[in-house]
Design a protein around this motif. Structure first.
Motif, PDB file in Angstrom:
ATOM      1  N   VAL A 389       0.848  -1.203   0.000  1.00 36.83           N
ATOM      2  CA  VAL A 389       0.000   0.000   0.000  1.00 36.83           C
ATOM      3  C   VAL A 389       0.882   1.252   0.000  1.00 36.83           C
ATOM      4  CG1 VAL A 389      -1.652   1.316   1.405  1.00 36.83           C
ATOM      5  CG2 VAL A 389      -1.957  -1.132   1.105  1.00 36.83           C
ATOM      6  N   GLN A 392       2.162   2.122  -3.329  1.00 36.76           N
ATOM      7  CA  GLN A 392       1.125   2.775  -4.153  1.00 36.76           C
ATOM      8  C   GLN A 392       1.003   4.250  -3.779  1.00 36.76           C
ATOM      9  OE1 GLN A 392      -0.245   1.210  -6.671  1.00 36.76           O
ATOM     10  NE2 GLN A 392       1.036  -0.486  -5.981  1.00 36.76           N
ATOM     11  N   LYS A 395       3.811   6.466  -5.050  1.00 35.92           N
ATOM     12  CA  LYS A 395       3.721   6.800  -6.482  1.00 35.92           C
ATOM     13  C   LYS A 395       2.908   8.072  -6.690  1.00 35.92           C
ATOM     14  CE  LYS A 395       3.764   2.167  -8.297  1.00 35.92           C
ATOM     15  NZ  LYS A 395       2.808   1.146  -8.677  1.00 35.92           N
ATOM     16  N   THR A 396       1.942   8.308  -5.771  1.00 37.60           N
ATOM     17  CA  THR A 396       1.031   9.447  -5.975  1.00 37.60           C
ATOM     18  C   THR A 396       1.493  10.702  -5.224  1.00 37.60           C
ATOM     19  OG1 THR A 396      -0.310   8.930  -4.030  1.00 37.60           O
ATOM     20  CG2 THR A 396      -0.930   7.853  -6.092  1.00 37.60           C
ATOM     21  N   VAL A 589      -5.024   7.058  -3.234  1.00 29.87           N
ATOM     22  CA  VAL A 589      -5.071   5.660  -2.801  1.00 29.87           C
ATOM     23  C   VAL A 589      -6.133   5.551  -1.704  1.00 29.87           C
ATOM     24  CG1 VAL A 589      -3.752   3.747  -1.827  1.00 29.87           C
ATOM     25  CG2 VAL A 589      -2.646   5.366  -3.380  1.00 29.87           C
TER      26      VAL A 589
END
Ligand SMILES: CC(C)C[C@H](NC(=O)[C@@H](N)Cc1ccccc1)C(=O)O
Length: 729
Positions: A389, A392, A395-396, A589
């Motif tokens: 998680v 993820q 990445k943002t 996310v």
């Protein structure tokens, strides 16, 4: 009346005369007390990290460290509570006195979170942070002493209420007790984050941490009152003497005696504890051997708690960077912790009535130690999920400038297209009222800008601040002043959105909304940032007698700069005309992605913690059940210290790497534990104790036979001597 025989004699058929469905009525007060106390503890704990971060203004690492030090203290103090109760005050008085200490601590926390107390300039931030830090630390120390101190006493006190004929009821009581812990903590972890999110204050409205700590303080007082109300109904066993002290003395003597007889001339003994035989009863020595065997097995266990208790710290901080919009309801980051008690309330009955019987039916012997091993693996899996998680999320997340970099966006306030060349970069073409999409990155703070609009070309060397994100506002007439403004250099906190307006019009514009007021913005100037919660917001723009509306939906953790264009025509709404620059993207996310990690850690808890408690109880000798409970809780304390040590030593730059490190450490420890468990032989302490008692009884029998014989002999002697006397007479 209650049958109040001395528990040392172990012959108590009944705890209290009043029974409901075979259960002592006094149990009701103990169970309600536990519910309120756990509400108080977990409610306060749920918002603690955020209080450190946003109220006391500590960074993530300090907040996490103090959080785990506090939790560790809460699990160190049970030893103190057990000693005080067993050797001095008894459980009842210990619970009363320490509950008072506990409630005072909770009140101190609530007071420490009132920002108005030191906010002399009334700007919404405390002016004397030392006062708030000191008071909250004193509060936490009192809470740790109170909650930890009463922990081993309340459960054992509950157990004491049952007579020997109520074994089954006592077992049910312990299950209900665990469900009450999670019922209380479930409610509080839902409620206190809601209270924290409210705005309150006398001079200025701020996040209401005082209420979030105040309600747990009130619940602790309720817990105390409920406990006192049951006073007349309890069976109150007298302090039995300090068994921990006896154990330590016996072990100390065995070690000393072994050292004194270290030569070859002394025959070896089967176990080093047998060297205490000269001074201590064989029964006590056997009981200590049983305890030591279990305590040895405890050595690897703290690693499980190291991972388990990061739910309240790292995982909550992780949730602050996620999207908590669940459609019908919006979840606060600290509310995600409620997933744990919800899953406990469902998983415990499912495991007990379905999974374990099913495994048994399949012919598998799923022993307590095997369950605990599986629990550890599940916890490691939870951390692998947390790492995935985190990857993820990473990445943002925006990449902010390093200390030596400058990040720059261009904003064209004019009504002509502008071509801008920054240093040696490709020229950027900006239409009227357009903002460049991405930030330009420079390794220098002196940037040459060549801008052309129509027939006007201007060449300037501009100095920017290193380590910052900035915007350059290009005016209508390029020969006029170019405004430089600072953008946000970090994500807005607590899932808020940071919003500001730039006025590209020649006239003043007043921007307002139901949730934030931006005030009057001068021509070619900008407003301050306002923090806005997620959801739809309608802004009202007014210039002279003209006005229009602009609506926008916000997520979590974004930052926007809205440009009021030079040629804005105020109609009913200016929806199409306002330009927006997304400087920081909203959290994308979803918090639901944390559910797998919560599922694995809670399934791990059920297998590890519930089984471990049972195991500690079943393998402990009768008079040392409390000792082993305190030992079990001690592993939780050590686990929390390990979080501090590993996080401090490893200092990994990436959060996902820290999660993987913790998962790997637990797998390594799990392998060691399974080897230790393989060599462990389960015992029945009662059976072993009975054997020793039988030997003692036999010895007693022998002794009394001998004594009888001696008396007979004396009698016979006296009879014969009196006969002799008679004869001689
Ligand atoms: C496992 C603890 C040492 C014992 C127990 N805790 C629980 O049962 C947790 N599942 C409760 C909980 C609730 C909300 C957030 C995290 C944990 C206890 O407190 O006695």
């Amino acid at each position: 009346m209650a049958d109040k025989e001395d528990p040392k004699k172990g012959k108590r058929s009944k705890g209290t005369s009043k029974e409901v469905c075979g259960y002592p009525l006094s149990i009701f007060f103990i169970v309600v007390n536990e519910f309120c106390e756990r509400f108080s503890y977990y409610g306060m704990r749920a918002v603690l990290v955020l209080y450190f971060k946003y109220f006391l203004r500590w960074d993530d690492d300090l907040a996490t460290s103090i959080y785990h030090t506090f939790v560790a203290l809460c699990y160190l103090t049970p030893i103190l509570g057990a000693i005080v109760a067993d050797s001095w005050l008894g459980k009842f008085k210990t619970i009363i006195y320490l509950s008072i200490v506990y409630a005072i601590g909770q009140v101190a926390m609530a007071v420490s979170a009132i920002h108005d107390i030191t906010d002399t300039d009334r700007d919404g931030t405390p002016d004397n942070m030392t006062f708030h830090v000191v008071l909250s630390m004193v509060g936490l120390l009192l809470i740790a002493l109170g909650t930890g101190g009463i922990k081993p006493c309340v459960a054992a006190f509950g157990g004491d209420q049952f007579g020997d004929h109520q074994e089954k009821q006592r077992r049910t009581f312990f299950s209900v007790f665990y469900l009450c812990i999670n019922g209380g903590s479930l409610l509080s972890t839902i409620i206190t984050p809601i209270l924290r999110a409210q705005n309150c204050g006398i001079y200025s409205k701020q996040k209401c941490y005082s209420l979030a700590f105040g309600v747990p303080a009130a619940l602790m007082m309720v817990a105390l009152v409920v406990f006192i109300l049951g006073s007349g109904m309890y069976y109150k066993a007298k302090p039995q003497g300090n068994i921990m002290l006896d154990v330590c003395k016996c072990i100390g003597f065995a070690i000393k005696n072994r050292y004194r007889h270290r030569g070859n001339q002394y025959p070896k003994r089967k176990h080093w504890m047998d060297w205490a035989e000269e001074k201590y009863e064989k029964l006590l020595i056997a009981q200590i051997k049983m305890v030591l065997k279990v305590l040895f097995l405890y050595i690897p266990l703290p690693m499980f708690w190291t991972l388990f208790d990061q739910k309240g710290s790292r995982w909550t901080l992780q949730a602050t960077t996620m999207n908590g919009d669940f459609g019908l309801l919006v979840i606060q980051p600290d509310q995600m912790q409620t997933v744990n008690p919800i899953l406990i309330l469902t998983l415990v009955p499912v495991m007990d009535s379905l999974i374990y019987p099913l495994i048994k039916k399949c012919g598998l012997n799923f022993t307590p130690l095997k369950r605990m091993t599986v629990g550890m693996i599940l916890a490691a899996l939870a951390f692998v999920c947390a790492a995935v998680v985190q990857l993820q999320i990473d990445k943002t997340l925006p990449v902010f400038p390093s200390a030596s970099q400058v990040q720059l966006k261009l904003l064209n306030m004019g009504n002509k297209t502008v071509t801008v060349q920054l240093q040696d970069n490709e020229p950027a073409i900006l239409a009227p009222a357009q903002v460049s999409d991405e930030y330009f990155v420079f390794d220098t703070d002196q940037i040459t800008v060549l801008a052309t609009a129509g027939s006007t070309t201007v060449h300037r060397g501009i100095s920017f601040t290193k380590g910052k994100r900035q915007k350059l506002l290009l005016p209508l007439d390029l020969n006029k002043e170019w405004v430089q403004i600072d953008d946000l250099n970090s994500k807005p906190e607590e899932g808020n959105n940071a919003i500001r307006f730039v006025n590209g019009k020649n006239a003043e514009v007043n921007v307002s909304s139901a949730v934030a007021n931006f005030g009057i913005i001068q021509p070619f100037h900008y407003s301050n940032y306002s923090l806005i919660k997620n959801g739809k917001v309608t802004f009202n723009l007014q210039s002279g007698s003209e006005s229009c509306e602009y609506s926008r939906d916000f997520g979590f953790g974004s930052s926007f700069t809205f440009l009021i264009p030079n040629n804005l025509t105020f109609g009913q709404n200016c929806q199409e005309e306002i330009t927006s620059a997304e400087d920081i993207k909203p959290n994308s996310v979803h918090m639901a992605l944390q559910i797998p990690q919560y599922f694995f850690i809670t399934a791990g808890e059920v297998m590890f913690s519930v089984t471990g408690l049972e195991f500690s109880y079943s393998q402990a000798p009768s008079n040392m059940k409390a000792v082993l409970q305190a030992g079990w809780l001690f592993t939780v304390a050590i686990g929390n210290f390990i979080v501090l040590i590993v996080a401090e030593l490893a200092k990994l730059p990436k959060q996902w790497a820290e999660y993987v490190l913790f998962a790997s450490l637990l797998v390594a420890v799990c392998i060691i534990f399974s080897i230790m468990a393989y060599f462990y032989t389960y015992i029945d302490p009662a059976e072993i104790e009975a054997q020793f008692k039988k030997v003692d009884d036999d010895d007693e029998d022998d002794k009394s036979k001998q004594q009888k014989a001696e008396i007979e002999m004396v009698k016979r002697d006296s009879v014969s001597s009196s006969e002799d006397d008679e004869k001689s007479k």
